[in-house]
Write an enzyme that holds these catalytic residues in place. Sequence first.
Site, PDB file in Angstrom:
ATOM      1  N   LYS A 160      -0.248   3.343   7.437  1.00 45.94           N
ATOM      2  CA  LYS A 160       0.296   2.898   6.106  1.00 45.94           C
ATOM      3  C   LYS A 160      -0.648   3.566   4.966  1.00 45.94           C
ATOM      4  CE  LYS A 160       2.887   0.032   3.263  1.00 45.94           C
ATOM      5  NZ  LYS A 160       4.064  -0.171   3.462  1.00 45.94           N
TER       6      LYS A 160
ATOM      7  N   ARG B 249      17.727 -12.253  12.128  1.00 49.69           N
ATOM      8  CA  ARG B 249      16.730 -12.945  11.363  1.00 49.69           C
ATOM      9  C   ARG B 249      16.070 -13.807  12.673  1.00 49.69           C
ATOM     10  NH1 ARG B 249      20.917 -14.026   7.799  1.00 49.69           N
ATOM     11  NH2 ARG B 249      21.389 -16.077   8.736  1.00 49.69           N
TER      12      ARG B 249
ATOM     13  N   ASP C 209      11.173  -4.413   0.853  1.00 51.85           N
ATOM     14  CA  ASP C 209      11.517  -5.664   1.941  1.00 51.85           C
ATOM     15  C   ASP C 209      12.830  -5.270   2.703  1.00 51.85           C
ATOM     16  OD1 ASP C 209       9.405  -7.086   0.746  1.00 51.85           O
ATOM     17  OD2 ASP C 209      10.513  -7.988  -0.819  1.00 51.85           O
TER      18      ASP C 209
ATOM     19  N   ASP D  67       0.777  -5.648   5.800  1.00 48.31           N
ATOM     20  CA  ASP D  67       1.636  -4.761   6.498  1.00 48.31           C
ATOM     21  C   ASP D  67       0.685  -3.743   7.382  1.00 48.31           C
ATOM     22  OD1 ASP D  67       3.787  -5.785   5.521  1.00 48.31           O
ATOM     23  OD2 ASP D  67       4.133  -4.184   3.975  1.00 48.31           O
TER      24      ASP D  67
ATOM     25  N   SER E 165      -0.001  -1.308  -1.859  1.00 49.25           N
ATOM     26  CA  SER E 165      -0.230  -2.433  -2.775  1.00 49.25           C
ATOM     27  C   SER E 165      -0.066  -3.721  -2.419  1.00 49.25           C
ATOM     28  CB  SER E 165       0.527  -2.087  -4.127  1.00 49.25           C
ATOM     29  OG  SER E 165       1.852  -1.855  -3.907  1.00 49.25           O
TER      30      SER E 165
ATOM     31  N   GLY F 199       6.098   4.341   4.892  1.00 50.46           N
ATOM     32  CA  GLY F 199       5.978   4.690   3.438  1.00 50.46           C
ATOM     33  C   GLY F 199       5.842   3.203   2.821  1.00 50.46           C
TER      34      GLY F 199
ATOM     35  N   GLY G 188       8.122   0.814  -0.125  1.00 53.09           N
ATOM     36  CA  GLY G 188       9.317   0.675  -0.933  1.00 53.09           C
ATOM     37  C   GLY G 188      10.189   1.482  -0.363  1.00 53.09           C
TER      38      GLY G 188
ATOM     39  N   GLY H 289      12.350  -4.238   5.526  1.00 50.65           N
ATOM     40  CA  GLY H 289      11.898  -4.644   6.854  1.00 50.65           C
ATOM     41  C   GLY H 289      11.135  -3.485   7.628  1.00 50.65           C
TER      42      GLY H 289
END
Length: 237
Positions: free
Chosen positions: A37, A214, A12, A54, A41, A117, A119, A14
């Site tokens: 990608k 943000r 997360d 994603d 998962s 990737g 994570g 980004g």
Amino acid sequence: MTTYFVTGTDTDAGKTLVASGLLALAQRHGRTTLGLKPVASGCDSTPQGLRNIDALTLRAQSEPAPAYTTINPYAYAPAIAPHLAARRVGEAPTLDDLITATTAPLAEKRGLTLIEGAGGWRVPLNDTEDLAGLAVRLGLPVILVVGLKLGCLNHARLTAEAIRADGLPLAGWVGNLTDPGLSFNTAADADCYHDNLATLERTLNAPCLGIVPRLTADTPAMRAASAADHLALPGDE
């Protein structure tokens, strides 16, 4: 070099937002694009099969758009580490598998290709290999997405050290403001934030490709376009 591996300081951070923004920016410059990608998962079941948000976001910013399975050949439902999700269905993809799956799309040599990737840099692919090994096997420069929050200085510096220890260049980094609790209510708050950015710029020893605030955009496509406004392509910064 027009192909890069995108990694993050953690889950997360980004990665997809930044990758889709860079692809959108490349299209503004008239380049063909491709976002891959290879392993994902946390996929949803659809009539067409498992689909990952994603990967779908990257496909939407790939021009011309390939088949979904080109973008994401290894898709798993559980929202857990990829090697654990694969194990639940009796699979264990290897780096050789990923090399095979990415050979044809990489051979297209589009104007900008990004491989995202899962994570962070050291996320396992299986019991003996890390997903970072794909970047190593392909010899790709790396773009690091730093989730701007408490602890990011340590995470970013350790990740940059690991990338270079694996023999790969850090092509650039992007800061992504992920902490919803980060306050700019006082001058001291703002000074601390900018001091953190200055520390990253000084210690990562790589170009800053942008700082993404943000975003309020509702859809992935709108978010990609908004992110592109805050980014520079590698080599153009």
